[in-house]
Design an enzyme around this catalytic site. Structure first.
Site, PDB file in Angstrom:
ATOM      1  N   HIS A 256      49.085  31.695 -12.712  1.00 43.00           N
ATOM      2  CA  HIS A 256      48.788  32.660 -11.589  1.00 43.00           C
ATOM      3  C   HIS A 256      49.159  32.150 -10.254  1.00 43.00           C
ATOM      4  O   HIS A 256      49.120  32.671  -9.217  1.00 43.00           O
ATOM      5  CB  HIS A 256      47.302  32.818 -11.481  1.00 43.00           C
ATOM      6  CG  HIS A 256      46.627  33.790 -12.608  1.00 43.00           C
ATOM      7  ND1 HIS A 256      46.659  35.063 -12.221  1.00 43.00           N
ATOM      8  CD2 HIS A 256      46.270  33.500 -13.729  1.00 43.00           C
ATOM      9  CE1 HIS A 256      46.238  35.677 -13.391  1.00 43.00           C
ATOM     10  NE2 HIS A 256      45.840  34.575 -14.240  1.00 43.00           N
TER      11      HIS A 256
ATOM     12  N   LYS B 253      41.237  40.842   1.833  1.00 34.52           N
ATOM     13  CA  LYS B 253      41.579  40.087   0.528  1.00 34.52           C
ATOM     14  C   LYS B 253      41.054  38.566   0.857  1.00 34.52           C
ATOM     15  O   LYS B 253      40.812  38.355   2.257  1.00 34.52           O
ATOM     16  CB  LYS B 253      43.299  39.776   0.377  1.00 34.52           C
ATOM     17  CG  LYS B 253      44.125  39.626   1.485  1.00 34.52           C
ATOM     18  CD  LYS B 253      45.596  39.750   1.346  1.00 34.52           C
ATOM     19  CE  LYS B 253      46.018  40.952   1.054  1.00 34.52           C
ATOM     20  NZ  LYS B 253      47.204  41.333   0.002  1.00 34.52           N
ATOM     21  N   ARG B 254      41.415  37.614   0.061  1.00 33.73           N
ATOM     22  CA  ARG B 254      40.611  36.270   0.875  1.00 33.73           C
ATOM     23  C   ARG B 254      41.467  35.624   1.566  1.00 33.73           C
ATOM     24  O   ARG B 254      42.621  36.230   1.678  1.00 33.73           O
ATOM     25  CB  ARG B 254      41.062  35.331  -0.650  1.00 33.73           C
ATOM     26  CG  ARG B 254      39.873  35.425  -1.886  1.00 33.73           C
ATOM     27  CD  ARG B 254      38.314  35.334  -1.129  1.00 33.73           C
ATOM     28  NE  ARG B 254      38.243  33.794  -0.888  1.00 33.73           N
ATOM     29  CZ  ARG B 254      37.435  32.920  -1.632  1.00 33.73           C
ATOM     30  NH1 ARG B 254      36.733  33.561  -2.783  1.00 33.73           N
ATOM     31  NH2 ARG B 254      37.078  31.732  -1.301  1.00 33.73           N
TER      32      ARG B 254
ATOM     33  N   LYS C 266      48.508  34.121   2.774  1.00 32.03           N
ATOM     34  CA  LYS C 266      48.509  35.390   2.659  1.00 32.03           C
ATOM     35  C   LYS C 266      48.688  35.984   4.274  1.00 32.03           C
ATOM     36  O   LYS C 266      48.744  37.282   4.418  1.00 32.03           O
ATOM     37  CB  LYS C 266      47.159  35.818   2.305  1.00 32.03           C
ATOM     38  CG  LYS C 266      46.853  35.718   0.496  1.00 32.03           C
ATOM     39  CD  LYS C 266      45.372  36.183   0.292  1.00 32.03           C
ATOM     40  CE  LYS C 266      45.339  35.939  -1.097  1.00 32.03           C
ATOM     41  NZ  LYS C 266      45.646  37.006  -1.960  1.00 32.03           N
TER      42      LYS C 266
ATOM     43  N   THR D 207      47.158  42.401  -6.583  1.00 31.34           N
ATOM     44  CA  THR D 207      46.754  43.639  -7.174  1.00 31.34           C
ATOM     45  C   THR D 207      46.390  44.785  -6.105  1.00 31.34           C
ATOM     46  O   THR D 207      46.296  45.986  -6.759  1.00 31.34           O
ATOM     47  CB  THR D 207      45.802  43.514  -8.384  1.00 31.34           C
ATOM     48  OG1 THR D 207      44.499  42.484  -7.667  1.00 31.34           O
ATOM     49  CG2 THR D 207      46.230  42.633  -9.503  1.00 31.34           C
TER      50      THR D 207
ATOM     51  N   LYS E 202      46.574  48.980  -5.598  1.00 32.85           N
ATOM     52  CA  LYS E 202      45.262  49.762  -5.481  1.00 32.85           C
ATOM     53  C   LYS E 202      45.581  50.764  -4.328  1.00 32.85           C
ATOM     54  O   LYS E 202      45.167  51.919  -4.263  1.00 32.85           O
ATOM     55  CB  LYS E 202      43.628  48.913  -5.370  1.00 32.85           C
ATOM     56  CG  LYS E 202      43.605  48.241  -6.898  1.00 32.85           C
ATOM     57  CD  LYS E 202      42.504  47.071  -6.570  1.00 32.85           C
ATOM     58  CE  LYS E 202      42.439  46.509  -8.131  1.00 32.85           C
ATOM     59  NZ  LYS E 202      41.802  45.264  -7.968  1.00 32.85           N
TER      60      LYS E 202
HETATM   61  N1  PLP Z   1      38.879  40.620  -3.732  1.00 36.38           N
HETATM   62  C1  PLP Z   1      38.328  41.784  -4.166  1.00 36.38           C
HETATM   63  C2  PLP Z   1      37.000  42.311  -3.907  1.00 36.38           C
HETATM   64  C3  PLP Z   1      39.228  42.660  -4.689  1.00 36.38           C
HETATM   65  O1  PLP Z   1      38.779  43.941  -5.123  1.00 36.38           O
HETATM   66  C4  PLP Z   1      40.743  42.459  -5.131  1.00 36.38           C
HETATM   67  C5  PLP Z   1      41.304  43.515  -5.548  1.00 36.38           C
HETATM   68  O2  PLP Z   1      41.326  44.522  -5.460  1.00 36.38           O
HETATM   69  C6  PLP Z   1      41.263  41.177  -4.370  1.00 36.38           C
HETATM   70  C7  PLP Z   1      39.934  40.474  -3.965  1.00 36.38           C
HETATM   71  C8  PLP Z   1      42.543  40.672  -4.761  1.00 36.38           C
HETATM   72  O3  PLP Z   1      43.223  41.386  -3.577  1.00 36.38           O
HETATM   73  P1  PLP Z   1      44.798  40.670  -3.271  1.00 36.38           P
HETATM   74  O4  PLP Z   1      45.481  41.487  -4.578  1.00 36.38           O
HETATM   75  O5  PLP Z   1      45.118  41.453  -2.203  1.00 36.38           O
HETATM   76  O6  PLP Z   1      44.585  39.290  -3.236  1.00 36.38           O
END
Ligand code: PLP
Length: 837
Positions: A375, A568-569, A574, A679, A683
């Site tokens: 990952h 996101k985190r 990022k 991901t 979405k």
């Molecule tokens: N955190 C939550 C609560 C999520 O629902 C998601 C993805 O939908 C993520 C983190 C991952 O986000 P990213 O792909 O932008 O890192």
């Protein structure tokens, strides 16, 4: 065939009294009332929303459990190969809405609840998120479970039942504060299996003996034992009776409630302390995303979970009485990242120490069973465990790791003689002080397939961190499976009105099980009525988010403004810092304008959300800066509605379900080559939002699918990153002039304490700008300005959105799971043919 297992004389009685869940609205209401009165022991005159939630969930759970029993029986009788998905994280979110939709009885429940005096939305809101994960990796596992069940694959998830999931984030005075998330007060979705327990051993030593055949046998002895107790969570497939199992392990003291010897000798406190110590193992999810810290308790968690899961898998296999060599024909195990890598060692141990197989025969079984998903290429996230720590905790496993390494290096040497450097580079043991076990290398050596999670990422692992292994094993061992998301939760559940519009327009909801069907909406892209409804849905979703922003931050935002979202985190790679520096640049630009000029500008709301790991100081400073900038900008009368900046606290799955459908633009702006896939990018596009992004992770494939006119890409490419970093370190590094103005403004104290933000600036100015914030700043600002222009043409914008959604079929996790099933697991679906659903 299932019934044949019941002895003939009793069969009729069992058949006569078979239970079959509720079938209609009245039946549903009856079940709710029964659960309120009996299970919850609440009178129906005293039933509030939380009791209504509890009773509704129990009514649905009863239905699920029946299907779940049948599914397990069906799979056992079919005797087909099963997949076991080992993941330390499952970020499930709420279960009730998902269960109602997957079973196809939400309308029934809505009408039933209304008759009982409740709004279904309020009832759904009562549920606490199951937040047993950090971010993308854990949510991916949750989407995979949905697809596996929906596609009727025989599959189990295995994880840990943390008492505390990811912490709850509060923002106090602009800073993140972590609060424990105790989520198990009432959880109707799990079934404790006090009869399914496994004793797990730690510490101790290894004794060797020689058996009658002259073979040396190793015995792992002594140490301490902890009990693993299974908790099962039913996973309903969409519009299929298939209901799979997620088995989560909880730790308990092995000796029962107390150590009676200590208890009898009066040492009551210490006997309770032992109990608590055992329970600590599954107590808390480590809150780091893309970072490994090498803590002993984490290693204990990993072994505890892996050993319990393998015991269970092996027990199930042994019931079939097949010879061991058929194990890989019956069992596929997927390692979600390196966290479960000890499973490779544990299976080898079971086979050679407990089952008496020869090393080579056992190793052949092991390597044909496991697949490993990588990952990340971030060095700080690659797992390593110190040899002395493993020696102490798992002495026999360390010996086996050394043997695996020895045989592996011998085979490399035969193939590439006299290449000492290669041997050093690929050794599972790093010759550091102390020596370290490189878990990714162990995972590669012990698996038959290794996959990355987006095309660029899968190429990168082959040319960088795992290059030597491609030389050794050949390229076919390495493959790509681009991540996907479940359209059930991320379209149908999160955006019901859009799902309904697509169904109405195309005449079918087939897209929910075959996402490629979305391409049918492209035919309607010019239909004025369809466009009007589409726009109205987006607006309504933005109104809903505006309400959440108001209650959560107190800030009023205009739903007609451009909603610009980065959730996101929080992580330097990022680049939320790039976003907030860009926001400051926008603010300064607006401030410098005349009021007439200002009036012509596009209104924006910059929305941030996400958790920082508690020990990640820089990430916490980014959160503080966002809040500090918001404080100034949101209260500046010159600016008004032109720019608002908000940080939504405690980002989680259920908040994502509100935020994602409401975005116009979302930001996926990682330094090229650092985000494996992402991901949430998928979405947002699936919900009719556009993307500003770098050429990184799945952004690249999203561009390929939706067309480059429908995405705003910017920034340096992955292949340029190394040279730029080198130039920063060894050449002169000039900071982008516009970014410098932003820094000067921060340093003037415009946003409060300059000291707090100094590190964010010096990371760019003085410490080599590792994430290339300055290099990409100009392109970022220019692209944001293009977005303003594009958004002004609402008709063209809408066309881009609709066209993009219609082309997102590829990103269904159904496609992704089918690829895993066909190319890695070699498993087959087990559709239900004898029953209508
Ligand atoms: N955190 C939550 C609560 C999520 O629902 C998601 C993805 O939908 C993520 C983190 C991952 O986000 P990213 O792909 O932008 O890192």
């Amino acid at each position: 065939s299932v019934e044949a297992s019941i002895p003939e004389p009793q069969r009729e009685a069992w058949r006569k009294h078979q239970v079959d869940g509720f079938q209609d609205k009245d039946g549903f209401e009856r079940e709710v009332v029964r659960h309120v009165e009996t299970t919850l022991a609440r009178s129906m005159f005293n039933c509030d929303e939380s009791a209504a939630y509890a009773a509704t969930s129990l009514a649905f759970r009863d239905r699920l459990i029946l299907e779940w029993n049948r599914t397990q029986q069906r799979q056992t009788f079919a005797d087909s190969k099963r997949l076991y998905y080992l993941s330390l994280e499952f970020l499930m979110g709420r279960a009730l809405d998902n269960a109602m939709l997957n079973i196809g009885r939400k309308d029934m429940a809505k009408a039933g609840l209304a008759e009982l005096g409740f709004r279904i939305e309020d009832v759904i809101q009562q549920e606490h998120d199951a937040a047993l994960g950090n971010g993308g990796l854990g949510r991916l596992a949750a989407c995979f479970l949905d697809s596996l069940a929906s596609l009727n694959y025989p599959a189990w998830g295995y994880g840990l039942r943390y008492r505390y999931g990811i912490f709850k984030q509060e923002i106090i005075d602009g800073y993140q504060v972590e609060v424990p998330d105790y989520w198990l007060d009432f959880n109707p979705w799990e079934f404790p299996r006090h009869d399914v327990t496994v004793d797990i051993q730690f510490y101790g030593g290894v004794r060797k003996s020689v058996n009658s055949n002259g073979k040396t046998i190793s015995h792992w002895e002594g140490g301490e034992v902890v009990k693993a107790v299974a908790y099962d969570v039913p996973i309903p497939g969409y519009m299929t009776p298939s209901t799979n199992n997620l088995r989560l392990w909880s730790s308990k003291a092995a000796s029962g409630e107390f150590d009676f010897q200590k208890f009898n000798s009066g040492d009551y406190e210490s006997s309770v302390a032992d109990q608590q110590r055992a329970e600590t193992i599954s107590a808390v999810l480590y809150p780091n995303d893309n970072l490994e810290r090498g803590k002993e308790l984490r290693l204990k968690q990993q072994y505890f979970w892996v050993a319990a899961s393998l015991y269970d898998i092996v027990r199930r296999f042994k019931k079939s009485k097949r010879p061991w060599r058929e194990f890989p024909d019956q069992v596929a195990i997927q390692l979600n990242d390196t966290h479960p890598t000890l499973a490779i060692v544990e299976l080898q141990r079971i086979l050679i120490d407990l089952e008496g197989l020869e090393w080579d025969e056992a190793w052949n079984i092991v390597t044909n069973t496991f697949g490993y998903t990588n990952h990340t290429v971030l060095p700080e996230a690659l797992e390593k465990w110190s040899v002395p720590l493993i020696q102490h905790l798992l002495p026999r496993h360390l010996q086996i790791i050394y043997d695996i390494n020895l045989f592996f290096l011998q085979s490399v040497e035969r193939k590439f003689p006299d290449n000492r450097e290669l041997l050093g580079r690929v050794s599972i043991i790093e010759e550091s002080q102390p020596k370290m076990v490189r878990m990714a290398f162990l995972a590669i050596v012990g698996s038959h397939k290794v996959n990355g999670v987006a095309e660029l990422h899968s190429d990168l692992i082959k040319t960088t961190i795992f290059k030597d292994f491609v030389t050794i094993f050949g390229p076919d061992k390495f493959t790509n499976v681009t991540n996907g998301i479940t359209p059930r939760r991320w379209l149908h559940q999160a955006n019901p009105r859009l799902s309904e519009l697509i169904t109405k327009t195309t005449g079918t909801n087939d897209f929910l099980t075959d996402l490629d069907e979305l391409n049918k909406i492209e035919l309607h892209v010019d239909d004025p009525e369809f466009r009007k409804e589409w726009a109205a849905i987006k607006h309504a979703n933005k109104v809903r988010l505006a309400e959440l922003i108001k209650t959560s931050t107190g800030v009023t935002v205009d739903p007609s403004a451009l909603f610009d979202v980065q959730v996101k985190r929080i992580h330097e790679y990022k680049r939320q810092q790039l976003n907030i520096f860009g926001v400051i640049h926008r603010y300064l630009t607006l401030k410098a304008m005349s009021p007439e000029e200002r009036r012509k500008q596009q209104k924006r709301v910059s929305i941030f959300g996400g958790k920082a790991a508690p020990g990640y100081w820089m990430a916490k400073q980014i959160i503080h800066l966002v809040n500090s900038v918001g404080n100034v900008v949101n209260n500046d009368a010159d600016i008004g509605d032109l720019l608002k900046v908000v940080f939504l606290e405690d980002y989680n799955v259920s908040k994502a379900e509100i935020i994602v459908p409401a975005s116009d633009i979302s930001e996926h702006i990682s330094t090229a080559g650092t985000e494996a896939s992402g991901t949430s990018n998928m979405k947002f596009v699936l919900n009719g939002g556009l993307i500003i992004g770098t050429c990184d992770g799945a952004n690249i494939e999203i561009t390929r699918e939706i067309g480059e006119n429908n995405i705003f890409l910017f920034g340096n490419l992955a292949e340029e990153v190394d040279d730029l970093r080198h130039a920063h370190t060894y050449g002169s590094h000039t900071i982008d002039p516009d970014l410098n103005k932003v820094f000067q403004e921060i340093e003037k104290g415009t946003f409060g304490s300059t000291q707090d933000f100094a590190a964010l600036i010096s990371a760019v100015r003085d410490h080599g700008d590792y994430y290339l914030v300055s290099d990409d700043f100009h392109a970022y600002i220019e692209t944001q300005s293009l977005i303003d222009d594009a958004y002004r043409n609402q008709e063209e914008w809408l066309t881009k959105c609709i066209t993009s959604v219609s082309r997102m079929g590829f990103f269904s996790s159904d496609r992704c799971i089918t690829e895993y099933a066909d190319t890695i697991w070699n498993i087959e679906a087990l559709p239900v043919v004898d029953r209508e659903y």
